[in-house]
Structure formats: C-alpha cells, structure tokens
Motif scaffolding. Structure first.
Motif, PDB file in Angstrom:
ATOM      1  N   THR A 483       0.807  -1.216   0.000  1.00 19.11           N
ATOM      2  CA  THR A 483       0.000   0.000   0.000  1.00 19.11           C
ATOM      3  C   THR A 483       0.839   1.266   0.000  1.00 19.11           C
ATOM      4  O   THR A 483       0.521   2.230  -0.707  1.00 19.11           O
ATOM      5  N   LEU A 484       1.921   1.311   0.760  1.00 19.44           N
ATOM      6  CA  LEU A 484       2.745   2.525   0.797  1.00 19.44           C
ATOM      7  C   LEU A 484       3.852   2.499  -0.255  1.00 19.44           C
ATOM      8  O   LEU A 484       3.963   3.420  -1.064  1.00 19.44           O
ATOM      9  N   TYR A 485       4.675   1.446  -0.250  1.00 18.18           N
ATOM     10  CA  TYR A 485       5.843   1.440  -1.122  1.00 18.18           C
ATOM     11  C   TYR A 485       5.566   0.799  -2.488  1.00 18.18           C
ATOM     12  O   TYR A 485       6.333   1.001  -3.426  1.00 18.18           O
ATOM     13  N   GLY A 486       4.500  -0.002  -2.568  1.00 19.93           N
ATOM     14  CA  GLY A 486       4.309  -0.803  -3.777  1.00 19.93           C
ATOM     15  C   GLY A 486       5.384  -1.861  -3.892  1.00 19.93           C
ATOM     16  O   GLY A 486       5.849  -2.174  -4.985  1.00 19.93           O
ATOM     17  N   VAL A 487       5.790  -2.446  -2.748  1.00 19.70           N
ATOM     18  CA  VAL A 487       6.938  -3.359  -2.707  1.00 19.70           C
ATOM     19  C   VAL A 487       6.586  -4.659  -1.993  1.00 19.70           C
ATOM     20  O   VAL A 487       5.912  -4.656  -0.954  1.00 19.70           O
ATOM     21  N   PHE A 488       7.055  -5.770  -2.569  1.00 22.54           N
ATOM     22  CA  PHE A 488       7.138  -7.058  -1.886  1.00 22.54           C
ATOM     23  C   PHE A 488       8.608  -7.448  -1.906  1.00 22.54           C
ATOM     24  O   PHE A 488       9.194  -7.627  -2.974  1.00 22.54           O
ATOM     25  N   SER A 489       9.238  -7.537  -0.729  1.00 26.36           N
ATOM     26  CA  SER A 489      10.655  -7.872  -0.637  1.00 26.36           C
ATOM     27  C   SER A 489      10.823  -8.904   0.462  1.00 26.36           C
ATOM     28  O   SER A 489      10.656  -8.595   1.647  1.00 26.36           O
TER      29      SER A 489
END
Length: 612
Positions: A483-489
C-alpha cells in the motif's frame, strides 16, 4: 545510321546510370541523415530519461497540498508517532508542517488535512478552531485513540462516537473491512504478538463508515462526515511502528478524494546462504519423506520446486553466496566448499534471470564489535584488513566460475553490518552498490536497519518479510508494504527445513505449500508489481527517489508533473470515480477504488468521470 543509333543508345544508358546513381546517392544521404537523426533522437531520449532536469519555475511555484501534524513534544509515544507519520508522508512525497500542540496556528484553513498525534485532547487551548476547520470543509485524522477527558466528552458525537465515557480495552486483533489497504478487504490478524492496541469500547453513529474493526466488532478505523468536512478516527495506539505505515497511507488515501502518490513498484525474492555448502548425511524428516540424503534432496527436490514456483508466480531470485560456514576471521581464506553448488545452481539461477549476490566468504557478520554478534554465536573480525581479504576471496571465487560476472549486491549475514564493514565492502568489491538488510527493527536491536533510499555510496534496499511460512505477520507486512511502497521484498534460507525452530518442525511439503500460497497471493493481489532482482530494483528506487512530483487537480482532472524524470514512474491513485481518459500515462484498476498509474512522460493528465 547504325552508328547514330548506337550513340543515342549509349547516351541514354549514360543518362540512366547518372540519374540512377543520383537517386541512390540522394537516398543514401537521406537514409544516412534519417539514421543520424534517429540515433540523435535515441541519444537525447536516453539522456533525458537519465539526467536530472529540474521542473520549470512555473511548476515549482504551484501551491501544493500541505498536511498539518499536531503532536505533544512531552510525550514519547506522540513524538514517535509524529516521526512515523512524517516518514510516511515523505515516501508519498506530500508536504507537511509539524507543530507542537501549544503552537497550533490560528489560521489553518490552508491545510489539506490536520493529523492529531496525541491522545489528551485537553492540551488544545481552543478545540473549536479544529472543529470549525472540519465544519467548513476540512479533513481531520486522529492517528491515536483519544483519552476520555473533558474535550473528548464535548466532541465525541462530532467524531461519530455514541458513548461519552467508554471504558478502555486492550485488543489483539484487526479485521480490514474495506480496501483502504490495497486489495486487503477481509484480512484478519489475530496474532497477539503482532497486534496490540489500547482502544475505546464504543459504538458508532449511523452516519459513520467503518473501515476496520477489532475484537467483538469494536470499530477500529472509521470516517464520519461533519458539516462540509470529515473526521477520521483510528481507535488504537500502534501507528508509531514502521510496520504500520501502509495503514497510515491507506487511511489518508481514503480520507481524501482522488488521492495520488508515487511508489517504487518492485517485487524481489532473496535466497540467503545460496549457493552454499550443504551438510553431508541425512536429515530425519527428509529421509522419511524422500528416502535420500540431504545433498540429493536440495539438488533433486528443493531446487526444482523453487524454480517451478518462480516460473508460476513471476519471481526472480537474488541469491546470497557463501563459500564456507567456518568461523575463520583472520585467514587464510581458502576453503571453497561451495564450488560445485555454485556451478550447478548458479548456472540455473542466471539462466532464469536471477542475480548472484555477495553474502560473505563465511557467515561471520562484518563487524569489529563482539558485543554486536555475541548473541548469534559469531566471532567479530579483528580488523578491516581481514574483512577486505575475505570479500576479495569471495569475488575471486565467483570470477573463477562465472568469468566477468559483476557482483552488485551485498546481503549481511544475519542482517548485521557495521560502518567498518561497509567500508570494507567498498575496498574489496567496488562494484557492490546495493545493500539488502532489514526494514523493520529486530527485538535485540543489532540488525542493520534501512529505509528505501540511496546515497553516493550505497543503494539501501531493505527486505520487509522472511520465512516460508505465510504467517499473519507476513500477511500484515505485505499488505502495508504494497500500500505505501508498492513493494514485496522477501527472503528465505534453503536450510530452514534443517532447523527445527525455523521450520516449525514441518515437512518440506508443508513449508513449500505455505510459500507457494504466499507467492500466489502476492501475484493475485498485486499482479502489477514488477518482478525484479535486487540490482534491477535499484533502478526503480532511483526513479522514485529522484522524482519531484507536483499536482494540479480538481474533481474532474488530475494534472501531474514529474521533475527529475528518469523515463517512467508509477503511482497509486485512490478514487471512487471512473477513468475517462489519460494522456502521458497508462491507468489500470487494481482493486475496488485503487488505480495503478504508470507515467511514461514527465507531464501527464488523468480525466475523471462519475463514481464507479
């Protein structure tokens, strides 16, 4: 007569040759000119996409929305909450001013939102300044549940609460009732070690909209109209944690109409300690299920399963190499136990588009401070010289098998890294420009904690989650990160299955099934995320961090301008309206009221229609 005919024929042929040659020459010159123009255009386009160009002065002069953050400097929780909300707004590239509660300005109508970051509302000298702000069209977000004080009793109905003197209650769960966290409606967290809040045990007025609830259906986050404006209330105490920044971003998105902000847009999966030496012999669970030794299991079962999941769920692996598990910190560094595995697994990894990263010669964290690693059972290095030598050996080890391969990413063993270690990395392998450690602090406070950012020295690209198990903690952090970063890490270890604590005493079938569910869930919820290696993700990071974003918008039009544009940039747009048209960008609906906006020009326009 025949001579004249021959002469005429010859003259015609000569003229034809001259004419034809001229045409060819003109064509070649024109083609060459067009080719040069094309090459020049490509060079200029490439230059424009990579060079930082400041936005025009008239764009910079546009008055942007500002948020007013009001906090209590005498309360530690309020200060921590302020810092976390500030960081969230910085990622969203929103302007803000933070003021102590005793210094709230008299004129606040210029602010897009006012965010209350303290529970004791009696600290405000005259709360009618704030309620009048909302009544006239302003929007206010209480980012922490209010205390039951005199001011609360006078405004509780305005903010949607029925009870004037409700009891406090500790709660350990949350259920998301809407998509304010992207594509997370219905997500329920009941892990007592993850979600703890002090809440007010209340009920709401009929005109309130509940976005999240907690134990016994206690409202946890809601919005209530008041006059021409809106109150939003978070009935909890957990938003000072970095883990919950997506919750803050989603709340602000829901509070505001047609809310847009940039994201990194990146999906990266790491395999730490791989390729690495695998233990000899057998493991009870592995032998029971597969009737084979440990080495054979990783070659014939684990790795084929990992490759299959990567293909099915659009994943590239970034793998952290080590040569040995010895604890030697003073050399000589020559125990190349992982050579066979690097050849076999490394070839497959590069073939599938993955990346080889440096994890270390061995698994000793780069620090000179024994106190920093004593709890891990590690040995601190005696000096920088030995750290450098061990890393140089790792680089030579990789070069001996994959000649010319450039290591670009460093993954700290057990996520511990000192400033001395960072200097050693630069001296040993200057090509390394990325560090991938952790984003969320560990309980012991020994890990190298990062924000998504870069400097002249390193790209900081933290991992958000870990493990094969798709636990509630992972689900929560994934929803917030998306939601905030647009990231899956995310990162895992091959040998998790060999450790009873890390495996939860589960079989590989159970662990791989859970990991498969995680990757499947991420692909289905966030199919727009770009599958990248660690190094590829740094390009997204640089595009994101360099960008200076400006907006002009009303109810029908969003006009965006990106200064320091590097060729493309993605945004999240939350809107209840349909997209009628777009220019300079591509717009894709990604849940009930969120859109992914892919800007391909430094200037873009989105035309909005009626509510969808």
């Amino acid at each position: 007569m025949s001579n004249n005919v021959s002469l005429i024929k010859m003259m015609i042929m000569v003229a034809f040759v001259i004419l034809f040659g001229g045409v060819i020459l003109i064509t070649q010159l024109e083609s060459f000119h067009l080719f040069k123009m094309h090459q020049h255009s490509l060079a200029m386009a490439n230059k424009a996409s990579q060079e930082s160009s400041p936005p025009p002065a008239e764009i910079q002069d546009i008055e942007q929305d500002q948020f007013l953050l009001v906090y209590d400097p005498d309360t530690e929780l309020s200060v921590s909450l302020k810092n976390n909300v500030e960081k969230t707004l910085l990622y969203m590239k929103k302007m803000f001013a933070s003021v102590p509660v005793k210094k709230i300005p008299n004129d606040i109508k210029e602010y897009k939102n006012i965010i209350i970051l303290f529970p004791n509302l009696d600290l405000v000298k005259d709360f009618t300044i704030l309620t009048d702000y909302v009544s006239h069209g302003g929007k206010m977000f209480f980012a922490i549940r209010p205390d039951i004080v005199e001011t609360y009793e006078s405004i509780h109905e305005m903010i949607g609460i029925n009870e004037s003197d409700p009891p406090y209650k500790d709660t350990f769960s949350v259920k998301i009732e809407s998509d304010f966290l992207i594509n997370s409606r219905g997500l329920q967290i009941t892990d007592e070690n993850l979600i703890w809040n002090s809440v007010l045990d209340i009920s709401l007025k009929e005109n309130s909209t509940v976005l999240a609830s907690t134990d016994n259906m206690i409202p946890f986050l809601w919005s209530t109209p008041y006059g021409k404006g809106t109150f939003m209330v978070f009935n909890g105490t957990m938003l000072e944690s970095e883990m919950n920044r997506g919750f803050i971003a989603g709340s602000l998105s829901y509070l505001n109409n047609n809310f847009i902000y940039p994201i990194l847009n990146s999906k990266v999966v790491y395999i730490d300690d791989f390729p690495a030496p695998f233990p000899d012999g057998t493991h009870d669970l592995i032998f029971r299920d597969y009737k084979t030794n440990t080495m054979s299991f990783f070659h014939k079962v684990w790795w084929p399963d990992m490759l299959k999941m990567a293909q099915e769920y659009d994943v590239k692996y970034t793998a952290g190499i080590i040569e040995t598990y010895n604890d030697d910190v003073d050399g000589p560094f020559n125990e190349r136990l992982a050579e066979h595995n690097l050849k076999i697994f490394g070839r497959d990894l590069l073939k599938m588009g993955g990346e080889l990263a440096a994890h270390g010669y061995n698994h000793q964290s780069l620090t000179l401070d024994q106190g920093q690693v004593v709890s891990l059972g590690y040995t601190a290095w005696k000096d920088e010289k030995d750290m450098v030598a061990s890393l140089q050996e790792l680089n030579q080890f990789v070069q001996g098998i994959f000649q010319g391969y450039t290591l670009k990413t460093y993954i700290p063993p057990s996520n511990v890294l000192s400033e001395d270690g960072k200097k050693a990395i630069k001296k040993a392998i200057p090509s390394i420009s990325n560090i991938a450690s952790l984003h969320l602090p560990d309980d012991e406070g020994i890990s190298y904690i990062q924000e998504f950012e870069y400097s002249e020295e390193y790209n900081e690209i933290p991992r958000l989650t870990s493990d094969y198990h798709y636990a509630q903690e992972v689900q929560w952090i994934v929803a917030n990160g998306a939601t905030l970063y647009g990231v899956f890490s995310h990162f895992i270890h091959p040998d998790d299955i060999l450790d009873e604590e890390r495996s939860g005493n589960k079989t590989w079938h159970e662990m791989s099934s859970s990991f498969r569910k995680m990757l499947k869930d991420v692909k289905e919820k966030y199919p727009w995320m770009k599958s990248q290696t660690a190094s590829e993700s740094t390009e997204s990071l640089r595009s994101f961090q360099d960008a200076k974003v400006f907006f002009l918008q009303d109810e029908k039009i969003i006009q965006g301008y990106i200064g320091h544009f590097r060729g493309e940039l993605d945004f999240i747009l939350r809107s209840d309206k349909k997209i009628v048209d777009s220019l300079g960008c591509e717009v894709e609906k990604i849940d009930s009221n969120h859109y992914l906006v892919h800007a391909v020009s430094p200037e873009f326009t989105i035309e909005l229609g009626d509510e969808s």
